[in-house]
Structures are given as structure tokens and as C-alpha cells.
Motif scaffolding. Sequence first.
Motif, PDB file in Angstrom:
ATOM      1  N   ALA A 143    -119.920  57.140  -4.109  1.00 50.37           N
ATOM      2  CA  ALA A 143    -120.954  56.350  -4.084  1.00 50.37           C
ATOM      3  C   ALA A 143    -121.880  56.778  -2.874  1.00 50.37           C
ATOM      4  O   ALA A 143    -123.071  56.637  -2.820  1.00 50.37           O
ATOM      5  CB  ALA A 143    -120.594  54.974  -4.008  1.00 50.37           C
ATOM      6  N   ALA A 144    -120.981  57.247  -1.693  1.00 49.00           N
ATOM      7  CA  ALA A 144    -121.896  57.623  -0.467  1.00 49.00           C
ATOM      8  C   ALA A 144    -122.595  58.989  -0.907  1.00 49.00           C
ATOM      9  O   ALA A 144    -123.656  59.092  -0.367  1.00 49.00           O
ATOM     10  CB  ALA A 144    -120.769  57.932   0.527  1.00 49.00           C
ATOM     11  N   ALA A 145    -121.948  59.707  -1.825  1.00 49.04           N
ATOM     12  CA  ALA A 145    -122.515  61.100  -2.190  1.00 49.04           C
ATOM     13  C   ALA A 145    -123.923  60.851  -2.954  1.00 49.04           C
ATOM     14  O   ALA A 145    -125.010  61.284  -2.713  1.00 49.04           O
ATOM     15  CB  ALA A 145    -121.711  61.839  -2.906  1.00 49.04           C
ATOM     16  N   ALA A 146    -123.846  59.822  -3.983  1.00 51.59           N
ATOM     17  CA  ALA A 146    -125.002  59.332  -4.692  1.00 51.59           C
ATOM     18  C   ALA A 146    -126.261  58.870  -3.791  1.00 51.59           C
ATOM     19  O   ALA A 146    -127.183  59.034  -4.029  1.00 51.59           O
ATOM     20  CB  ALA A 146    -124.624  58.271  -5.831  1.00 51.59           C
ATOM     21  N   ALA A 147    -125.822  58.006  -2.891  1.00 46.02           N
ATOM     22  CA  ALA A 147    -126.715  57.418  -2.040  1.00 46.02           C
ATOM     23  C   ALA A 147    -127.467  58.766  -0.991  1.00 46.02           C
ATOM     24  O   ALA A 147    -128.573  58.545  -0.799  1.00 46.02           O
ATOM     25  CB  ALA A 147    -126.017  56.518  -0.899  1.00 46.02           C
ATOM     26  N   TRP A 148    -126.667  59.502  -0.682  1.00 48.27           N
ATOM     27  CA  TRP A 148    -127.206  60.685  -0.136  1.00 48.27           C
ATOM     28  C   TRP A 148    -128.220  61.474  -0.870  1.00 48.27           C
ATOM     29  O   TRP A 148    -129.585  61.745  -0.481  1.00 48.27           O
ATOM     30  CB  TRP A 148    -126.213  61.784   0.658  1.00 48.27           C
ATOM     31  CG  TRP A 148    -126.748  62.755   1.402  1.00 48.27           C
ATOM     32  CD1 TRP A 148    -127.769  62.912   1.775  1.00 48.27           C
ATOM     33  CD2 TRP A 148    -125.964  63.874   2.185  1.00 48.27           C
ATOM     34  NE1 TRP A 148    -128.086  64.119   2.801  1.00 48.27           N
ATOM     35  CE2 TRP A 148    -126.619  64.478   2.895  1.00 48.27           C
ATOM     36  CE3 TRP A 148    -124.380  63.966   1.911  1.00 48.27           C
ATOM     37  CZ2 TRP A 148    -126.320  65.842   3.535  1.00 48.27           C
ATOM     38  CZ3 TRP A 148    -124.169  65.223   2.835  1.00 48.27           C
ATOM     39  CH2 TRP A 148    -124.877  65.871   3.650  1.00 48.27           C
ATOM     40  N   GLY A 149    -127.945  61.609  -1.995  1.00 45.02           N
ATOM     41  CA  GLY A 149    -128.717  62.434  -3.043  1.00 45.02           C
ATOM     42  C   GLY A 149    -130.072  61.649  -3.253  1.00 45.02           C
ATOM     43  O   GLY A 149    -131.094  62.226  -3.443  1.00 45.02           O
ATOM     44  N   LEU A 150    -129.983  60.276  -3.556  1.00 49.38           N
ATOM     45  CA  LEU A 150    -131.205  59.697  -3.692  1.00 49.38           C
ATOM     46  C   LEU A 150    -131.959  59.537  -2.382  1.00 49.38           C
ATOM     47  O   LEU A 150    -132.978  59.723  -2.455  1.00 49.38           O
ATOM     48  CB  LEU A 150    -130.880  58.126  -4.140  1.00 49.38           C
ATOM     49  CG  LEU A 150    -131.994  57.301  -4.244  1.00 49.38           C
ATOM     50  CD1 LEU A 150    -132.816  57.780  -5.543  1.00 49.38           C
ATOM     51  CD2 LEU A 150    -131.417  55.726  -4.676  1.00 49.38           C
ATOM     52  N   GLY A 151    -131.241  59.540  -1.415  1.00 52.27           N
ATOM     53  CA  GLY A 151    -132.046  59.658   0.049  1.00 52.27           C
ATOM     54  C   GLY A 151    -132.633  60.895   0.287  1.00 52.27           C
ATOM     55  O   GLY A 151    -133.955  60.919   0.870  1.00 52.27           O
ATOM     56  N   ASN A 152    -132.143  62.131   0.011  1.00 52.64           N
ATOM     57  CA  ASN A 152    -132.744  63.319  -0.181  1.00 52.64           C
ATOM     58  C   ASN A 152    -134.215  63.396  -0.996  1.00 52.64           C
ATOM     59  O   ASN A 152    -135.070  63.774  -0.401  1.00 52.64           O
ATOM     60  CB  ASN A 152    -131.849  64.665  -0.810  1.00 52.64           C
ATOM     61  CG  ASN A 152    -130.701  64.776   0.288  1.00 52.64           C
ATOM     62  OD1 ASN A 152    -130.688  64.607   1.192  1.00 52.64           O
ATOM     63  ND2 ASN A 152    -129.893  65.350  -0.262  1.00 52.64           N
ATOM     64  N   VAL A 153    -134.128  62.700  -1.981  1.00 57.84           N
ATOM     65  CA  VAL A 153    -135.240  62.716  -2.979  1.00 57.84           C
ATOM     66  C   VAL A 153    -136.463  61.811  -2.209  1.00 57.84           C
ATOM     67  O   VAL A 153    -137.522  62.327  -2.128  1.00 57.84           O
ATOM     68  CB  VAL A 153    -135.119  62.289  -4.270  1.00 57.84           C
ATOM     69  CG1 VAL A 153    -136.240  62.187  -5.222  1.00 57.84           C
ATOM     70  CG2 VAL A 153    -133.892  63.243  -4.863  1.00 57.84           C
ATOM     71  N   VAL A 154    -135.919  60.799  -1.597  1.00 56.77           N
ATOM     72  CA  VAL A 154    -136.928  59.836  -0.975  1.00 56.77           C
ATOM     73  C   VAL A 154    -137.665  60.609   0.096  1.00 56.77           C
ATOM     74  O   VAL A 154    -138.673  60.534   0.248  1.00 56.77           O
ATOM     75  CB  VAL A 154    -136.333  58.522  -0.580  1.00 56.77           C
ATOM     76  CG1 VAL A 154    -137.249  57.646   0.258  1.00 56.77           C
ATOM     77  CG2 VAL A 154    -135.609  57.863  -1.737  1.00 56.77           C
ATOM     78  N   GLN A 155    -136.667  61.320   0.951  1.00 57.96           N
ATOM     79  CA  GLN A 155    -137.211  62.247   2.079  1.00 57.96           C
ATOM     80  C   GLN A 155    -138.302  63.053   1.783  1.00 57.96           C
ATOM     81  O   GLN A 155    -139.408  63.153   2.506  1.00 57.96           O
ATOM     82  CB  GLN A 155    -136.038  62.477   2.890  1.00 57.96           C
ATOM     83  CG  GLN A 155    -136.399  63.115   4.458  1.00 57.96           C
ATOM     84  CD  GLN A 155    -135.542  63.378   5.469  1.00 57.96           C
ATOM     85  OE1 GLN A 155    -134.443  62.780   5.070  1.00 57.96           O
ATOM     86  NE2 GLN A 155    -135.687  63.931   6.461  1.00 57.96           N
ATOM     87  N   ARG A 156    -137.806  63.889   0.435  1.00 60.54           N
ATOM     88  CA  ARG A 156    -139.020  64.832   0.148  1.00 60.54           C
ATOM     89  C   ARG A 156    -140.196  64.268  -0.190  1.00 60.54           C
ATOM     90  O   ARG A 156    -141.182  64.767   0.055  1.00 60.54           O
ATOM     91  CB  ARG A 156    -138.248  65.847  -0.977  1.00 60.54           C
ATOM     92  CG  ARG A 156    -139.157  66.594  -1.496  1.00 60.54           C
ATOM     93  CD  ARG A 156    -138.558  67.883  -2.140  1.00 60.54           C
ATOM     94  NE  ARG A 156    -139.633  68.671  -2.716  1.00 60.54           N
ATOM     95  CZ  ARG A 156    -140.235  69.592  -2.067  1.00 60.54           C
ATOM     96  NH1 ARG A 156    -139.928  69.917  -0.813  1.00 60.54           N
ATOM     97  NH2 ARG A 156    -141.108  70.449  -2.668  1.00 60.54           N
TER      98      ARG A 156
END
Length: 282
Positions: free
Chosen positions: A148-161
Amino acid sequence: MSPRHLALAVALAAAWGFNFVVMQAGLRHFPPLLYAGLRFAMAGFPALLLVGRPGVPWRWVAGVAATLGVGQFALLLVGMRAGMPAGLTSLVLQAQALFTVVFAVTLLGERLTARRVTGLAVAFGGLALVAYDFGVSGPVGAFVLCVAAAAAWGLGNVVQRRAAPPDSLRFMVWVSALSAPPLLVLSLALEGAPALSPSWEGWLSLVYVAFVATLGGFGVWGFLLRRYDASVVAPYTLLVPVFGMSSAALVTGEPLSWLRIVAAALIVCGVLYAGARPRRLR
């Protein structure tokens, strides 16, 4: 990706890989939510007094704070405290590369080329070998928390981009400042009144995770995301478990088998192939 930016991505992976050994040391002295809250408090204050506004709408700062800050690190550190060892955690968290590509394609409309798919497949083959050799030794609940932490990081990457902050370091200072209060409130509610450790090991671990892994690391991460597609940058984090397991072997004496070495080679080759630009025929 240019050679200079490639070297920067590899150096970032090394710093984040060693970070798992550092976090495991810190969790011997602090409860997980308090540790995460102190991490971002140190990274955000007093640095925000020295920088200007983040340069992007506040909703993007809050979005990255909620995903990369609160979501990822609360889940990650609770999972590690629940029984996930540092080496296995560094491996499982790299599922964020897959989540990032999925979110980038579905939410941003990024193009997924055959070259990137092939490179990711080779790299994930290496990750599968590491998982087979290492074995899932922690509790299932702890494993799920890290996924779940990995999924949160992946979504955060997209938000930051999507945010595309003009200054990555300044942006990360504000993300840290917004991440700290909810984590500290959660710590107080779920972990009780804090009992700060006087141990030098605990405080040194906080210095590393706050200034090297958080400000420095995510500053570089945002710098790369602003210049390249998220699906190009994200696969380089597959190098993190290579450095994470190497660090564990050197610092804690964790054995490093030949199967893991072969797997690491697959990960490196897959990442390099996925991120390289194909040569044009003349």
C-alpha cells in the motif's frame, strides 16, 4: 536520459537504498508515526522560513504531502515496525514503479512504449528472483502495508509530475511542513504521548532521513520528474533494493547470495534499457 541525469538517478537510488538500514535503526528508538512526523518536521522547519512560496497551487502541495508524505511513510514505517525487515521492504516498495506507470498512463495519458515494457519486464524478473531467494518472512499484514505504501508513492509521483514545481527543493520543504502535523497528530492519537529517545543512533537516523533522504532525495526526484516522463524516471528506483541489500550486507552482515547478485544484474540491465533512448538509424 542524459549521462549526468542518469548518474544523478543512480546516486539517488543508492541514498534511498541505504535509507532502509537507517530507518530500521531509527525504529528501535521511536514509534513509527512519531518517527515519520519528526522526520518531516526536521525537513520542513525551519527551512520553510528561508524559502519562498512553493510556486505551485496549494492543492498540489497538499496532494503530494498526503500521498508521498503521510500515506507512503505512515504505511511503510508501520509495516516495518510490524515485522517487515529492511531488505525485503526495500524490495517490496519498488512496486511503486509499476504503480507509477499505471497511474501515469491512466491519469496523465503518457505513452507506454514497447522498449519500456521490455525493460520493466526484465527488471521485475530480477525482483522476482530476489523475492524467491529472500522469501516473505514478515507477517502478511506488514507485507500488505508496504505494498500500500508503494501504491501511495506511485500516486504521489504522478501528482508531483502534474504539479511540475519550478523549484524541487523549495517544493519538498513545503511538502514536509504539511506532512508533519497530521503525522504527529496521528502519533499522539494512536501511539500516545511521545517519549523522545536520547540515543545518538536514533537522532542521527532522523538527521539522515530528514536531510539526505527527504530534502535531498525528493528534491532530486522532483528535478528528474520535471524533465522526463514519470514512466521513464520511476524504473530507476528499481535500483534501490540493490543498494538496500548491499548496505544490509555491509552494515548488518546480511548474506548476499549469487542468486541475488544475478537478480541485481537483471534489475540494472532492465532499468538502463527502459530509460535509454533508442538510436536512430541514418
